[in-house]
Scaffold this motif. Structure first.
Motif: not given
Ligand code: MG
Ligand code: ADP
Length: 310
Positions: A148, A212, A256-257, A260
């Protein structure tokens, strides 16, 4: 365009591209690609011999020294875990492996399997020794899943590499993590309901847009769609009413994290986190409604006429 240097290469489970508008930077582009491939060799949980696989398969918990990039990915992952109240969890490995298996075999895990995996997930039970770049789990069976965050981490590093080498204008696309630097570009945001269409475009310059969504990898079993983003609280694929989320900001790893996590938390529970972090978002609900945060008013353009601001 003359002088364009472009490299397409498979890595991190997706197709990646690096585009630079300067013929003289061909070697730099090659170096950037090699960097991403090297990162994958260290981080892949699908390669038995990767650094991360070795850490994940230690028979009993012990300190393991890791490379500085691997350490950074894990450390950033822990930071994002704190930021999202644990919705993003860099130690989601036991759960995500279980559900990846389900997507592959179409067999649902049973309650015990889910509970066992869930009990192993928790970034607070991961010890980091920053000075010596060592990592250690508290319990055997814990594992790190960089899926993730790795693409974002790679995108940050590559953008710095290119800029440091004198690239004035470049575009990166690492499977849903897109960055445009040096000049403003319109980037299409994929419509989760129509694989070839876009639901809008976003103007990017010196920033990233990270998406995501549950449409990438999913399977329908007994009438319910199961996908690859798992809520660590329940142990099940998240069910927050979102079909995809796109975040816009400066640090791709964090985005990115965070993407998610937002996908897991849903709109309401994400608003404060996004505000605190100064991150703008495009949400697509399961009903196909498109909602944007106010800061995107001048940056996002709807393709159709449906949409609103939260
Ligand atoms: Mg991600
Ligand atoms: P994609 O990789 O499809 O672009 P994401 O960035 O949202 O999408 O990452 C999804 C991946 O993250 C999953 O395939 C899995 O490896 C991992 N993952 C799933 N759930 C979590 C979670 N709660 N926290 C951290 N990582 C997760």
């Amino acid at each position: 365009m003359p002088g364009t240097v472009q490299s397409f290469f498979p890595s991190m489970g997706t197709v990646n591209s690096i585009t630079v508008y300067d013929e003289k930077l061909r070697d730099t582009v090659d170096r950037a690609r090699e960097f991403v491939l090297g990162l994958e060799r260290s981080l892949s949980v699908f390669r038995e011999d990767s650094e991360l696989s070795r850490l994940n398969s230690l028979k009993s918990p012990e300190w393991m020294p890791v490379s500085s990039d691997t350490f950074s990915v894990i450390e950033t992952g822990v930071h994002c875990g704190k930021m999202t109240g644990g919705a993003f969890d860099i130690t989601a490995g036991p759960l995500s492996m279980l559900w990846k298996e389900t997507i592959r075999t179409h067999r649902l895990p049973d309650r015990t399997e889910i509970e066992n995996a869930r009990n192993l997930v928790g970034y607070r039970r991961l010890l980091l020794d920053r000075a010596r770049k060592r990592v250690r789990f508290r319990r055997s069976g814990q594992s790190i899943d960089p899926g993730g965050i790795a693409k974002g981490f790679a995108a940050d590093r590559v953008s710095v590499m290119l800029a440091d080498s004198g690239a004035e204008e470049f575009v990166l696309n690492f499977g849903g993590t897109v960055g445009a630097f040096g000049r403003e570009r319109s980037i299409g945001i994929r419509d989760p309901f129509h694989t070839s269409g876009t639901l809008g475009t976003i103007k990017l310059r010196d920033s990233f847009a990270v998406t995501s969504g549950s449409y990438e990898r999913s399977v329908t079993i007994e009438g319910t769609r199961r996908h690859h983003i798992i809520d660590p609280l329940t142990g099940y694929p998240s069910d927050s009413g979102l079909s995809s989320v796109t975040l816009v900001g400066k640090t791709a790893a964090e985005l990115d994290a965070l993407a998610t996590a937002v996908f897991i938390l849903g709109i309401e529970r994400s608003v404060t986190i996004l505000k605190e972090n100064g991150t703008e978002a495009v949400f697509v609900t399961e009903e196909g409604e498109v909602l944007i945060t106010p800061g995107l008013g001048n940056i996002f353009r709807f393709s159709g006429n449906s949409g609103g601001t939260i």
